[in-house]
Design an enzyme around this catalytic site. Structure first.
Site, PDB file in Angstrom:
ATOM      1  N   TRP A  10       0.815  -1.232   0.000  1.00 40.37           N
ATOM      2  CA  TRP A  10       0.000   0.000   0.000  1.00 40.37           C
ATOM      3  C   TRP A  10       0.842   1.273   0.000  1.00 40.37           C
ATOM      4  CZ3 TRP A  10      -4.830  -0.350   3.754  1.00 40.37           C
ATOM      5  CH2 TRP A  10      -5.754  -1.261   3.206  1.00 40.37           C
ATOM      6  N   LYS A  11       2.146   1.121   0.168  1.00 38.73           N
ATOM      7  CA  LYS A  11       3.042   2.290   0.206  1.00 38.73           C
ATOM      8  C   LYS A  11       2.512   3.322   1.213  1.00 38.73           C
ATOM      9  CE  LYS A  11       4.399   0.967  -4.382  1.00 38.73           C
ATOM     10  NZ  LYS A  11       4.969   1.279  -5.679  1.00 38.73           N
ATOM     11  N   HIS A  92      12.956  -2.801  -1.195  1.00 33.04           N
ATOM     12  CA  HIS A  92      12.075  -2.321  -2.271  1.00 33.04           C
ATOM     13  C   HIS A  92      12.794  -1.213  -3.034  1.00 33.04           C
ATOM     14  CE1 HIS A  92       8.790  -0.302  -4.312  1.00 33.04           C
ATOM     15  NE2 HIS A  92       8.132  -1.439  -4.198  1.00 33.04           N
ATOM     16  N   GLU A  94      11.962   1.568  -4.118  1.00 31.27           N
ATOM     17  CA  GLU A  94      11.763   2.944  -3.618  1.00 31.27           C
ATOM     18  C   GLU A  94      12.628   3.200  -2.385  1.00 31.27           C
ATOM     19  OE1 GLU A  94       7.497   2.736  -3.455  1.00 31.27           O
ATOM     20  OE2 GLU A  94       7.453   2.627  -5.639  1.00 31.27           O
ATOM     21  N   GLU A 166      11.290  -7.438  -9.037  1.00 31.34           N
ATOM     22  CA  GLU A 166      10.565  -6.239  -9.428  1.00 31.34           C
ATOM     23  C   GLU A 166      11.464  -5.351 -10.282  1.00 31.34           C
ATOM     24  OE1 GLU A 166       7.082  -5.314  -6.645  1.00 31.34           O
ATOM     25  OE2 GLU A 166       8.842  -4.378  -5.777  1.00 31.34           O
ATOM     26  N   SER A 212       3.624  -3.217 -12.051  1.00 35.11           N
ATOM     27  CA  SER A 212       2.446  -2.956 -12.879  1.00 35.11           C
ATOM     28  C   SER A 212       1.582  -4.197 -13.129  1.00 35.11           C
ATOM     29  CB  SER A 212       2.866  -2.315 -14.207  1.00 35.11           C
ATOM     30  OG  SER A 212       3.474  -1.055 -13.964  1.00 35.11           O
ATOM     31  N   GLY A 233       1.425  -3.051  -6.250  1.00 32.90           N
ATOM     32  CA  GLY A 233       1.341  -1.708  -5.707  1.00 32.90           C
ATOM     33  C   GLY A 233       0.002  -1.078  -6.032  1.00 32.90           C
TER      34      GLY A 233
HETATM   35  P1  PGA Z   1       3.101  -1.271  -8.955  1.00 34.68           P
HETATM   36  O1  PGA Z   1       4.082  -1.356  -7.697  1.00 34.68           O
HETATM   37  O2  PGA Z   1       2.248  -2.512  -8.933  1.00 34.68           O
HETATM   38  O3  PGA Z   1       2.310  -0.017  -8.731  1.00 34.68           O
HETATM   39  O4  PGA Z   1       3.956  -1.211 -10.176  1.00 34.68           O
HETATM   40  C1  PGA Z   1       4.719  -2.564  -7.347  1.00 34.68           C
HETATM   41  C2  PGA Z   1       5.567  -2.375  -6.126  1.00 34.68           C
HETATM   42  O5  PGA Z   1       5.993  -1.229  -5.865  1.00 34.68           O
HETATM   43  O6  PGA Z   1       5.829  -3.333  -5.389  1.00 34.68           O
END
Ligand code: PGA
Length: 251
Positions: A10-11, A92, A94, A166, A212, A233
């Site tokens: 969920w970030k 991750h 990010e 990822e 995605s 995500g």
């Molecule tokens: P996303 O993110 O499905 O929006 O590409 C995946 C993730 O950050 O794990």
């Protein structure tokens, strides 16, 4: 897909009432046994009480490398465990991109997770320029070795670990890796695990794909024998899309 794991990241999204109504709707869309068996959530830690109350499986998006101390604003792996968390997301992209997470910090966090009884979910993946330079495989191997090197001699500790492939260029961009790209990366990861860890451990490690994932591409990706589930995500924030991905993964 033998054991589809549908993991939601969920970030930094959803406030209390959004999280509450999401979980209520999800519970009416997906049977309790399915939720228990297949779903895993990485919500912002402020929602842990809600997930605990609803009896859903959840984990921490990030933990500090120390168990406790004067580190204002950080989350503790042991604290998360005491609230019922079962997993810890590590590395991750990010975190690597915006918070200077390195392979060495991933290794520390992995050790920390195992020491408190959280299952690590190790994220690895190449950037677009690394893919274009033909270095995808070496990047994945470097990230695996960097995070796991101190466990190679004592691999049984890694039983049940989850690795999420990822590709950075596919996260939040709408660009999904092709089945060939996913298959190739997942076989490389599986091969690395089989060659470095003792024989009985590697098969217990699940490999998820993330980047995605949507209901429209989940069916095709689910058919790949090397994919054990997804880390999702943006599509995990909506009931229709998370349910659609789950149904596709079950087929
Ligand atoms: P996303 O993110 O499905 O929006 O590409 C995946 C993730 O950050 O794990």
């Amino acid at each position: 897909m033998k054991r589809p794991i549908v993991a939601s990241n969920w970030k930094l999204y959803k406030d209390f009432s959004e999280a509450q109504s999401f979980l209520k709707s999800l519970k009416s869309a997906v049977m309790a046994a399915e939720l228990e068996q297949h779903f895993l959530f990485f919500p912002p830690a402020i929602h842990f009480g809600l997930f605990q109350k609803e009896g859903l499986k959840f984990g921490l998006q990030n933990a500090h490398t120390e168990l406790e101390g004067a580190f204002t604003g950080e989350n503790s792996a042991a604290g998360a465990k005491s609230y019922g968390a079962t997993h810890l997301l590590i590395g991750h992209s990010e975190r690597r991109q915006y918070f200077q997470e390195t392979d060495a910090t991933c290794n520390k966090k992995l050790a920390l997770a195992l020491s408190v009884g959280l299952i690590p979910v190790l994220c690895i993946g190449e950037t677009l320029s690394e893919r274009e330079a033909g270095s995808t495989n070496s990047v994945l191997e470097r990230q695996l070795l960097g995070a796991l090197n101190t466990f190679i001699g004592d691999a049984k500790k890694l039983a049940g670990l989850i690795v999420a492939y990822e590709p950075v260029w596919a996260i939040g961009t709408g660009k999904v890796a092709t089945p060939e790209q996913v298959e190739s990366a997942h076989s490389l990861i599986r091969g690395w695990l089989l060659s470095k860890l003792s024989g009985s451990v590697a098969p217990t490690i699940s490999i998820l794909y993330g980047g995605s994932v949507k209901p429209e591409n989940a069916a095709e990706l689910s058919r790949l024998p090397s994919v054990d589930g997804f880390l999702i995500g943006s599509a995990s924030l909506k009931i229709d899309s998370i349910e659609g991905i789950f149904r596709a993964a079950l087929k």
